[in-house]
Design an enzyme around this catalytic site. Structure first.
Site, PDB file in Angstrom:
ATOM      1  N   CYS A 109       1.112  -6.979  12.492  1.00 31.98           N
ATOM      2  CA  CYS A 109       1.314  -7.149  13.032  1.00 31.98           C
ATOM      3  C   CYS A 109       0.894  -8.491  13.616  1.00 31.98           C
ATOM      4  CB  CYS A 109       0.941  -6.151  14.379  1.00 31.98           C
ATOM      5  SG  CYS A 109       2.645  -4.375  13.198  1.00 31.98           S
ATOM      6  N   GLY A 110       0.145  -8.958  13.345  1.00 38.51           N
ATOM      7  CA  GLY A 110      -0.169 -10.495  14.270  1.00 38.51           C
ATOM      8  C   GLY A 110      -1.858 -10.824  13.952  1.00 38.51           C
ATOM      9  N   SER A 131      -1.007  -2.974  10.892  1.00 37.38           N
ATOM     10  CA  SER A 131      -0.611  -4.166   9.414  1.00 37.38           C
ATOM     11  C   SER A 131       0.281  -4.959   9.784  1.00 37.38           C
ATOM     12  CB  SER A 131      -0.698  -2.967   8.011  1.00 37.38           C
ATOM     13  OG  SER A 131      -1.784  -2.474   7.633  1.00 37.38           O
ATOM     14  N   TYR A 159      -1.624  -3.872  -6.960  1.00 42.34           N
ATOM     15  CA  TYR A 159      -1.036  -4.196  -5.933  1.00 42.34           C
ATOM     16  C   TYR A 159      -2.472  -4.562  -4.835  1.00 42.34           C
ATOM     17  CZ  TYR A 159       1.430  -6.550  -2.099  1.00 42.34           C
ATOM     18  OH  TYR A 159       1.582  -7.284  -0.999  1.00 42.34           O
ATOM     19  N   GLY A 160      -2.389  -5.866  -4.056  1.00 35.18           N
ATOM     20  CA  GLY A 160      -2.913  -6.256  -2.979  1.00 35.18           C
ATOM     21  C   GLY A 160      -3.922  -4.670  -2.654  1.00 35.18           C
ATOM     22  N   GLY A 161      -3.672  -4.268  -1.162  1.00 39.53           N
ATOM     23  CA  GLY A 161      -4.453  -2.846  -0.671  1.00 39.53           C
ATOM     24  C   GLY A 161      -4.816  -1.975  -1.597  1.00 39.53           C
ATOM     25  N   ASN A 206       6.511  -8.404   2.260  1.00 41.42           N
ATOM     26  CA  ASN A 206       5.547  -8.065   2.013  1.00 41.42           C
ATOM     27  C   ASN A 206       4.334  -8.756   1.207  1.00 41.42           C
ATOM     28  OD1 ASN A 206       2.829  -6.744   3.189  1.00 41.42           O
ATOM     29  ND2 ASN A 206       2.198  -5.550   1.416  1.00 41.42           N
ATOM     30  N   GLY A 256       0.961 -19.833  18.960  1.00 36.20           N
ATOM     31  CA  GLY A 256       0.045 -20.449  19.729  1.00 36.20           C
ATOM     32  C   GLY A 256      -0.440 -19.476  20.971  1.00 36.20           C
ATOM     33  N   ASP A 287      -8.698  -9.373   9.010  1.00 35.53           N
ATOM     34  CA  ASP A 287      -8.627  -8.363   8.995  1.00 35.53           C
ATOM     35  C   ASP A 287      -9.841  -7.085   9.529  1.00 35.53           C
ATOM     36  OD1 ASP A 287      -6.370  -6.709   8.176  1.00 35.53           O
ATOM     37  OD2 ASP A 287      -7.287  -6.549   6.324  1.00 35.53           O
ATOM     38  N   LYS A 298      -9.210  -2.075   1.964  1.00 39.43           N
ATOM     39  CA  LYS A 298      -9.034  -1.116   2.429  1.00 39.43           C
ATOM     40  C   LYS A 298     -10.242  -0.075   2.079  1.00 39.43           C
ATOM     41  CE  LYS A 298      -6.277  -3.508   5.121  1.00 39.43           C
ATOM     42  NZ  LYS A 298      -6.131  -4.165   6.077  1.00 39.43           N
ATOM     43  N   ARG A 319       0.839  -1.454  -0.477  1.00 37.84           N
ATOM     44  CA  ARG A 319       0.212   0.168   0.209  1.00 37.84           C
ATOM     45  C   ARG A 319       0.653   1.727  -0.005  1.00 37.84           C
ATOM     46  NH1 ARG A 319      -2.048   0.977   4.280  1.00 37.84           N
ATOM     47  NH2 ARG A 319      -0.981  -0.579   5.292  1.00 37.84           N
ATOM     48  N   ARG A 326       3.554  -3.187  17.911  1.00 36.25           N
ATOM     49  CA  ARG A 326       4.486  -4.108  18.078  1.00 36.25           C
ATOM     50  C   ARG A 326       5.295  -2.831  18.714  1.00 36.25           C
ATOM     51  NH1 ARG A 326       7.266  -7.854  14.179  1.00 36.25           N
ATOM     52  NH2 ARG A 326       5.307  -7.998  13.188  1.00 36.25           N
ATOM     53  N   ARG A 360       2.210 -11.934  -0.263  1.00 36.49           N
ATOM     54  CA  ARG A 360       0.510 -12.460   0.204  1.00 36.49           C
ATOM     55  C   ARG A 360       0.284 -13.030  -0.487  1.00 36.49           C
ATOM     56  NH1 ARG A 360      -1.382  -8.348   4.294  1.00 36.49           N
ATOM     57  NH2 ARG A 360       0.173  -7.424   4.576  1.00 36.49           N
ATOM     58  N   HIS A 390     -10.292  -1.933  11.410  1.00 37.44           N
ATOM     59  CA  HIS A 390      -9.490  -2.649  11.415  1.00 37.44           C
ATOM     60  C   HIS A 390      -9.332  -3.991  12.631  1.00 37.44           C
ATOM     61  CE1 HIS A 390      -5.220  -2.821   9.932  1.00 37.44           C
ATOM     62  NE2 HIS A 390      -5.560  -3.762   9.250  1.00 37.44           N
ATOM     63  N   ASN A 421      -2.139 -14.617  11.953  1.00 40.95           N
ATOM     64  CA  ASN A 421      -1.984 -15.229  13.142  1.00 40.95           C
ATOM     65  C   ASN A 421      -2.655 -15.209  13.716  1.00 40.95           C
ATOM     66  OD1 ASN A 421       1.056 -16.375  12.525  1.00 40.95           O
ATOM     67  ND2 ASN A 421       0.692 -14.677  11.056  1.00 40.95           N
TER      68      ASN A 421
HETATM   69  P1  GTP Z   1      -2.532  -7.142   7.461  1.00 39.94           P
HETATM   70  O1  GTP Z   1      -2.658  -8.586   6.628  1.00 39.94           O
HETATM   71  O2  GTP Z   1      -0.981  -6.642   7.291  1.00 39.94           O
HETATM   72  O3  GTP Z   1      -3.255  -6.639   8.154  1.00 39.94           O
HETATM   73  O4  GTP Z   1      -1.029  -7.813   8.827  1.00 39.94           O
HETATM   74  P2  GTP Z   1      -1.758  -8.849  10.276  1.00 39.94           P
HETATM   75  O5  GTP Z   1      -1.881  -8.211  11.046  1.00 39.94           O
HETATM   76  O6  GTP Z   1      -2.169 -10.319   9.835  1.00 39.94           O
HETATM   77  O7  GTP Z   1      -0.750  -9.692  10.503  1.00 39.94           O
HETATM   78  P3  GTP Z   1       0.373 -11.462  10.335  1.00 39.94           P
HETATM   79  O8  GTP Z   1      -0.692 -12.053  11.532  1.00 39.94           O
HETATM   80  O9  GTP Z   1       0.104 -11.794   9.408  1.00 39.94           O
HETATM   81  O10 GTP Z   1       1.711 -10.946  11.111  1.00 39.94           O
HETATM   82  C1  GTP Z   1       2.652 -10.397  10.196  1.00 39.94           C
HETATM   83  C2  GTP Z   1       4.191 -11.102  10.441  1.00 39.94           C
HETATM   84  O11 GTP Z   1       3.831 -10.763  12.111  1.00 39.94           O
HETATM   85  C3  GTP Z   1       4.537 -11.916  10.575  1.00 39.94           C
HETATM   86  O12 GTP Z   1       5.410 -12.391  10.042  1.00 39.94           O
HETATM   87  C4  GTP Z   1       4.261 -12.889  11.457  1.00 39.94           C
HETATM   88  O13 GTP Z   1       5.076 -14.133  11.383  1.00 39.94           O
HETATM   89  C5  GTP Z   1       4.384 -12.221  12.692  1.00 39.94           C
HETATM   90  N1  GTP Z   1       3.258 -12.108  13.949  1.00 39.94           N
HETATM   91  C6  GTP Z   1       2.211 -12.812  14.083  1.00 39.94           C
HETATM   92  N2  GTP Z   1       2.092 -12.999  15.179  1.00 39.94           N
HETATM   93  C7  GTP Z   1       3.624 -13.159  16.202  1.00 39.94           C
HETATM   94  C8  GTP Z   1       3.368 -13.296  17.593  1.00 39.94           C
HETATM   95  O14 GTP Z   1       2.825 -13.691  18.495  1.00 39.94           O
HETATM   96  N3  GTP Z   1       4.650 -13.306  17.908  1.00 39.94           N
HETATM   97  C9  GTP Z   1       6.058 -12.845  17.341  1.00 39.94           C
HETATM   98  N4  GTP Z   1       6.920 -12.338  17.424  1.00 39.94           N
HETATM   99  N5  GTP Z   1       5.688 -12.512  15.853  1.00 39.94           N
HETATM  100  C10 GTP Z   1       4.376 -12.339  14.715  1.00 39.94           C
HETATM  101  C1  SPV Z   2      -2.541  -4.088   5.311  1.00 42.26           C
HETATM  102  O1  SPV Z   2      -2.134  -3.520   4.670  1.00 42.26           O
HETATM  103  O2  SPV Z   2      -3.803  -4.220   6.465  1.00 42.26           O
HETATM  104  C2  SPV Z   2      -3.857  -5.723   4.261  1.00 42.26           C
HETATM  105  C3  SPV Z   2      -2.676  -5.717   3.480  1.00 42.26           C
HETATM  106  O3  SPV Z   2      -4.405  -6.331   5.267  1.00 42.26           O
HETATM  107  S1  SPV Z   2      -3.464  -4.705   1.917  1.00 42.26           S
HETATM  108  O4  SPV Z   2      -4.716  -5.561   1.891  1.00 42.26           O
HETATM  109  O5  SPV Z   2      -2.274  -4.529   1.061  1.00 42.26           O
HETATM  110  O6  SPV Z   2      -4.404  -3.466   2.361  1.00 42.26           O
HETATM  111 MN    MN Z   3      -4.917  -5.407   7.033  1.00 39.91          MN
END
Ligand code: GTP
Ligand code: SPV
Ligand code: MN
Length: 601
Positions: A269-270, A267, A216-218, A383, A510, A294, A225, A86, A416, A385, A245, A273
């Site tokens: 930041c997890g 974005s 690209y994506g977003g 980044n 986890g 998301d 978004k 983005r 973060r 995806r 978000h 996951n």
């Molecule tokens: P967007 O799709 O951009 O909105 O991202 P998101 O908030 O869904 O983040 P995502 O879960 O994809 O994690 C982004 C990065 O953070 C990855 O590289 C993960 O490996 C890392 N990450 C996610 N959860 C954790 C955690 O609990 N601890 C650590 N150290 N890293 C994490």
């Molecule tokens: C974000 O950046 O928060 C995403 C990826 O979820 S994108 O769709 O490219 O904005």
């Molecule tokens: Mn996002």
């Protein structure tokens, strides 16, 4: 110049799902007259259409087929290296006045912006096919669900939209023939993918988005978004709901008691996951399910917040995804997945940094160049995806299609932060929680172009996504709070605090279940906590750390409140509010005063 998106010519029965709503037809006609495509392709979202588009995309090298045995029905797309994330500096909110867009958004005057964009779009689809993509955001029977149409000259966008939204006939049916019905107009053109001619512009008053110069994506999946967050947040305030978000997950205890929580992390930041978390062995019988990864759309019913996931798929960060970190994501992306900017191994498999097992001895990197483990460059873009249907997720929540949504017991904000912010704490009340959201900060990531690792304020993880004045957005949060008789509890988490050795103190992934469990305990009024200046803080005994290898010192550091760091933090809060130039509702600076006072007591 080479046409980067040559026209395609479908056989009869494909590309002819022309809608009947006159307002849509008039708009498509207008954009067609402007952009002058070779032909118009009306998408219906069918399997047959998808097969045709995939075949044409393979012929034109828009897609590369991934090894069918290893990752069935999956493809790799390489975006232009100048176009990998983005771009916030060319993202605009075009409200009639600058005040409506507020101090955190780029603003440009609507009439001038339309005329500039129409200038760029003039004749841009010559020799190209113009695709018309109808879609809905939200479960089919939700009152919050919105209809959108995206016009695009990118096949990658069409193929992605089919994964990310409920696309095709379902939207035409929902829209019907009322020419005055509410629907979003999205226009996208690649132009020539020139960063100097790249703009992502939102016209909230017209429910319109125009995005040019990116693939690209977003920037270009306008459902996500652009509609679900920027236009969505604008409509939400007007109509009394929330567009956030946030991921949405369900947590079920061994006794079968279920809670849902929503969590706003910036974005990369997890969110994905956390939404797919698998509890560690110690939490036998506990189950976590994904509603969304998301975006959350939430409304008030019976004094409670109910949330739906407006999306139909996940557009997730690939690097770092492994069976160790996120098995549910790995299972989700093992088939029927569209990858962008990952590496390709010699046997046609996809690869990225952090994938299980040793790196390949040779691969083609995300740019299409030779790569070996000795290369200085990353094989997959940070980044890079995946786009994958949510149905692929083994942990998909059974109520994901429920129109009324799921009731939210807790809202979690998280950023973060290498220092200052403890692993978890709870706000004293809604207003304090809104303050925590409004002042949250996070280190920037590769999800947007620009410097990585810089701490910036990102209120509610919405800094790049709030479609109107951030002060009014804070006020909307306060107003929602007043209407809730059974409000969710609000928490702040930080998985990313680092020790003196520069390593993460918390294992994350986890193991975040341990934090989630405390949050659920608090929702059930049984979790212990001490009152601290920042909020309710668990002691090491209040967190279930059984079976986790972590030393006492790390736990103490994770839960520690360093007064010096917090003095700096509170000074930053003030600086941030001051930088917003008087739009912040008075409750928030008042909260800050109380915060400061608690530290001096
Ligand atoms: P967007 O799709 O951009 O909105 O991202 P998101 O908030 O869904 O983040 P995502 O879960 O994809 O994690 C982004 C990065 O953070 C990855 O590289 C993960 O490996 C890392 N990450 C996610 N959860 C954790 C955690 O609990 N601890 C650590 N150290 N890293 C994490
Ligand atoms: C974000 O950046 O928060 C995403 C990826 O979820 S994108 O769709 O490219 O904005
Ligand atoms: Mn996002």
């Amino acid at each position: 110049m080479k046409n980067i998106a040559p026209a395609i010519f479908p056989p009869s029965g494909i590309g002819d799902a022309k809608p009947t709503n006159q307002a849509v037809l008039d708009w498509v006609h207008e954009i067609g007259k402007l952009t002058k495509p070779e032909n118009i392709f009306w998408c219906d979202g069918s399997e047959r259409e998808n097969e045709f588009l995939v075949a044409e995309s393979l012929k034109q090298n828009v897609l590369i087929k991934v090894n069918e045995e290893k990752v069935p029905r999956s493809y790799l797309h390489r975006s232009n290296p100048n176009d990998v994330a983005r771009v916030e500096k060319v993202t605009f909110i075009c409200t009639p006045t600058k005040e409506e867009a507020g101090p955190t958004n780029n603003w440009s005057e609507p009439a001038e912006t339309y005329s500039k964009l129409y200038g760029l779009l003039e004749g841009t689809m010559r020799g190209r096919t113009m695709f018309v993509v109808p879609y809905i955001m939200g479960p089919p029977d939700s009152p919050l669900t919105k209809v959108g149409f995206e016009i695009t000259d990118s096949k990658y966008v069409v193929l992605s939209m089919r994964i990310m939204t409920r696309m095709g006939k379902i939207a035409l049916e929902r829209l019907g023939n009322d020419p005055k019905a509410e629907w979003n107009r999205g226009v996208h053109s690649l132009l020539d993918v020139d960063p100097d001619r790249r703009f992502i512009c939102h016209f909230p008053q017209d429910n319109t988005i125009i995005s040019v110069g990116s693939g690209y994506g977003g920037n270009v999946l306008l459902s996500k978004k652009c509609l679900a967050l920027r236009i969505g947040s604008y409509l939400a305030r007007k109509q009394g709901w929330m567009a956030e978000h946030m991921l949405i997950l369900g947590v079920e205890s061994p006794e079968g008691k279920k809670h849902y929580v929503a969590a706003a992390f910036p974005s990369a930041c997890g969110k994905t996951n956390f939404a797919m978390l698998i509890p560690p062995a110690h939490f036998k019988g506990w189950k976590v399910t994904t509603v969304g990864d998301d975006i959350a759309w939430m409304e008030i019913r019976d004094g409670r917040l109910f949330a739906v996931n407006p999306e139909n798929g996940y557009f997730g960060v690939v690097p770092g995804t492994s069976y160790k970190s996120n098995p549910n994501a790995m299972k989700s992306i093992e088939h029927d997945t569209l990858y962008t900017n990952v590496a390709l191994t010699d046997d046609g498999d996809v690869w990225w940094e952090g994938k299980d097992g040793p790196p390949p001895k040779h691969a083609i990197d995300w740019r299409g160049n030779d790569w070996t483990p000795d290369s200085k460059e990353k094989a997959a873009h940070p980044n890079s995806r995946f786009a994958t249907p949510m149905r692929n997720n083994p942990a998909l929540d059974p109520d994901v299609e429920k129109g009324e949504g799921v009731p939210i017991s807790a809202i979690i904000f998280g950023g973060r932060r290498r220092d200052t912010v403890p692993l978890v704490y709870e706000a004293f009340d809604w207003t304090h929680g809104v303050y925590l959201g409004a002042t949250m900060a996070s280190e920037t990531t590769a999800a947007a172009t620009g410097a990585v690792g810089q701490v910036r304020r990102d209120p509610m993880a919405m800094l790049p996504f709030c479609g109107y004045n951030i002060g009014d957005y804070f006020r909307h949060w306060m107003d929602i709070g007043k209407r809730l008789t059974n409000p969710p509890l609000i928490f702040n988490v930080n998985w990313f605090r680092k020790g003196a050795n520069g390593k993460f103190l918390w294992p994350g992934f986890g193991e975040n279940m341990r934090v989630l469990k405390w949050i659920i305990d608090r929702c059930e009024q049984k979790g212990g906590a001490v009152e601290s200046p920042v909020g309710w803080l668990p002691t090491p005994h209040d967190l279930d750390l059984d079976g986790l290898e972590i030393d006492h010192k790390s736990v103490a550091d994770l839960l520690g409140i360093d007064h010096e760091e917090w003095q700096k933090e509170l000074a930053e809060h003030k600086k941030f509010f001051d930088s917003l130039g008087g739009v912040v509702p008075e409750e928030l600076p008042k909260q800050r005063e109380q915060f400061v006072a608690r530290f001096t007591q």
